[in-house]
Write an enzyme that holds these catalytic residues in place. Structure first.
Site, mmCIF file in Angstrom:
data_model
loop_
_atom_site.group_PDB
_atom_site.id
_atom_site.type_symbol
_atom_site.label_atom_id
_atom_site.label_comp_id
_atom_site.label_asym_id
_atom_site.label_seq_id
_atom_site.Cartn_x
_atom_site.Cartn_y
_atom_site.Cartn_z
ATOM 1 N N ASP A 44 9.377 -3.031 3.167
ATOM 2 C CA ASP A 44 10.436 -3.067 2.154
ATOM 3 C C ASP A 44 11.773 -3.478 2.769
ATOM 4 O O ASP A 44 12.033 -3.201 3.942
ATOM 5 C CB ASP A 44 10.552 -1.680 1.500
ATOM 6 C CG ASP A 44 11.324 -1.730 0.193
ATOM 7 O OD1 ASP A 44 11.557 -2.835 -0.334
ATOM 8 O OD2 ASP A 44 11.702 -0.657 -0.308
ATOM 9 N N GLU B 151 3.298 -4.713 -9.818
ATOM 10 C CA GLU B 151 4.630 -4.781 -10.439
ATOM 11 C C GLU B 151 5.421 -6.008 -9.962
ATOM 12 O O GLU B 151 6.313 -6.494 -10.661
ATOM 13 C CB GLU B 151 5.426 -3.504 -10.133
ATOM 14 C CG GLU B 151 4.883 -2.233 -10.798
ATOM 15 C CD GLU B 151 3.608 -1.676 -10.172
ATOM 16 O OE1 GLU B 151 3.312 -1.999 -8.995
ATOM 17 O OE2 GLU B 151 2.898 -0.913 -10.864
ATOM 18 N N ASN B 152 5.090 -6.508 -8.758
ATOM 19 C CA ASN B 152 5.818 -7.678 -8.232
ATOM 20 C C ASN B 152 5.609 -8.943 -9.078
ATOM 21 O O ASN B 152 6.399 -9.881 -8.997
ATOM 22 C CB ASN B 152 5.430 -7.982 -6.781
ATOM 23 C CG ASN B 152 5.980 -6.992 -5.777
ATOM 24 O OD1 ASN B 152 5.432 -6.807 -4.702
ATOM 25 N ND2 ASN B 152 7.089 -6.348 -6.110
ATOM 26 N N ARG C 185 9.761 6.656 -1.179
ATOM 27 C CA ARG C 185 8.801 6.836 -2.270
ATOM 28 C C ARG C 185 7.536 6.058 -1.952
ATOM 29 O O ARG C 185 7.503 5.253 -1.032
ATOM 30 C CB ARG C 185 9.397 6.420 -3.617
ATOM 31 C CG ARG C 185 10.172 5.144 -3.602
ATOM 32 C CD ARG C 185 10.686 4.751 -4.988
ATOM 33 N NE ARG C 185 11.317 3.464 -4.874
ATOM 34 C CZ ARG C 185 12.631 3.283 -4.724
ATOM 35 N NH1 ARG C 185 13.444 4.318 -4.722
ATOM 36 N NH2 ARG C 185 13.125 2.069 -4.583
HETATM 37 C C1 FPP Z 1 9.491 -6.004 -0.254
HETATM 38 O O1 FPP Z 1 10.835 -6.330 -0.013
HETATM 39 C C2 FPP Z 1 8.603 -7.042 0.231
HETATM 40 C C3 FPP Z 1 7.722 -7.749 -0.519
HETATM 41 C C4 FPP Z 1 7.534 -7.567 -1.974
HETATM 42 C C5 FPP Z 1 6.897 -8.806 0.050
HETATM 43 C C6 FPP Z 1 6.370 -8.566 1.426
HETATM 44 C C7 FPP Z 1 5.998 -9.865 1.993
HETATM 45 C C8 FPP Z 1 6.226 -10.259 3.246
HETATM 46 C C9 FPP Z 1 6.806 -9.416 4.305
HETATM 47 C C10 FPP Z 1 5.863 -11.654 3.561
HETATM 48 C C11 FPP Z 1 4.865 -11.841 4.608
HETATM 49 C C12 FPP Z 1 3.630 -11.091 4.415
HETATM 50 C C13 FPP Z 1 2.411 -11.617 4.552
HETATM 51 C C14 FPP Z 1 1.256 -10.722 4.586
HETATM 52 C C15 FPP Z 1 2.196 -13.051 4.647
HETATM 53 P P1 FPP Z 1 11.772 -6.500 -1.280
HETATM 54 O O2 FPP Z 1 11.757 -7.909 -1.690
HETATM 55 O O3 FPP Z 1 11.373 -5.527 -2.334
HETATM 56 O O4 FPP Z 1 13.178 -6.112 -0.675
HETATM 57 P P2 FPP Z 1 14.369 -5.385 -1.435
HETATM 58 O O5 FPP Z 1 13.887 -4.008 -1.801
HETATM 59 O O6 FPP Z 1 15.451 -5.356 -0.423
HETATM 60 O O7 FPP Z 1 14.704 -6.212 -2.641
#
Ligand code: FPP
Length: 246
Positions: free
Chosen positions: A21, A68-69, A191
């Protein structure tokens, strides 16, 4: 980087799960768009996998894309799917050479065709590797997984008196995979966010302020060292645990 001396190689968890995250916040704080944060997070994936493999962790599960993404802006969803394909294509040779078995949990059918194909290709190619299993949670949510499990149990005609913990576990995406002993979440949020709700029942939870794109091997090792310092009681008393360990 050598394994730090404060880690006991005899007490390494078999399975570590990570909620990666903070990509978006990290990118913003550096004057970039959110997608740059995801791109930068790939290095952290590589370093965590390397650290886990060196320690002898057998399963590493990464929450790469939740159910949810799908509700994020279209460009971000597309960029994440594209990144997934490019990362698999770019890393698969090295993963295979290092004995990594690739696996995935989630509603894989829902992924774009190119993603499904690369993922399945990687899973098939590495299926006999046994150093460590890298499990990508994609289009995954725990409630989705549990709902699917119940539907399949009903379709199989499972009777109420046959239902128990072990049977339910065999209907989850993680059947044949031990529950994680440790769950790490980066970025300061504390969480679970619909991740492995059943499987994390007795896991140790480790939260760090570090944003995912800055999470390095040393941070992974630190989480393991802290995990090893905890007493896991599984509902028993401290005295019972100490007696058992003697
Ligand atoms: C959460 O950060 C991260 C994600 C939803 C995507 C995770 C993906 C990667 C790390 C890319 C590489 C992974 C692979 C397996 C190729 P967020 O976007 O929710 O951050 P924020 O809470 O600061 O908005």
């Amino acid at each position: 980087m050598a394994i730090p001396s404060n880690i006991n190689p005899e007490k390494v968890p078999q399975h570590v799960a990570i909620i990666m995250d903070g990509n978006g916040r990290w990118a913003k704080s550096h004057g970039h768009d959110r997608i740059y944060g995801h791109l930068s997070g790939v290095r952290s994936v590589r370093e965590s996998l390397e650290a886990a493999r060196e320690l002898g962790v057998k399963y590493l599960t990464l929450y790469a894309f939740s159910t949810e993404n799908w509700n994020r802006p279209k460009e971000e969803v597309e960029a994440l799917m594209d990144l997934l394909v490019k990362t698999i294509v770019g890393e698969i040779d090295e993963l295979d050479a290092n004995g990594v078995r690739l696996d995935a949990i989630g509603d894989i059918e829902h992924l774009p065709e190119s993603c499904k194909n690369e993922l399945q290709g990687g899973i098939d190619r590495t299926k006999d590797n046994s150093e460590i299993t890298l499990i990508l949670a994609l289009s995954y949510s725990s409630r989705w997984e549990i709902v699917e499990a119940i539907k399949r149990m009903m379709a199989d005609g499972v009777k109420a008196e046959e239902v128990n913990d072990n049977l339910i576990a065999t209907y989850l995406c993680t059947k044949n995979i031990p529950d994680p002993e440790l769950m790490i979440r980066t970025s300061g949020e504390q969480r679970i966010s619909n991740f492995l709700l059943w499987q994390l029942a007795y896991s140790e939870l480790y939260f760090t302020e570090t944003y995912w794109p800055e999470f390095r091997k040393a941070d992974f090792f630190e989480a393991i060292a802290e995990f090893q310092g905890r007493e896991r009681r599984f509902g028993k008393t401290s005295e019972q645990i100490i007696l058992k360990d003697k």
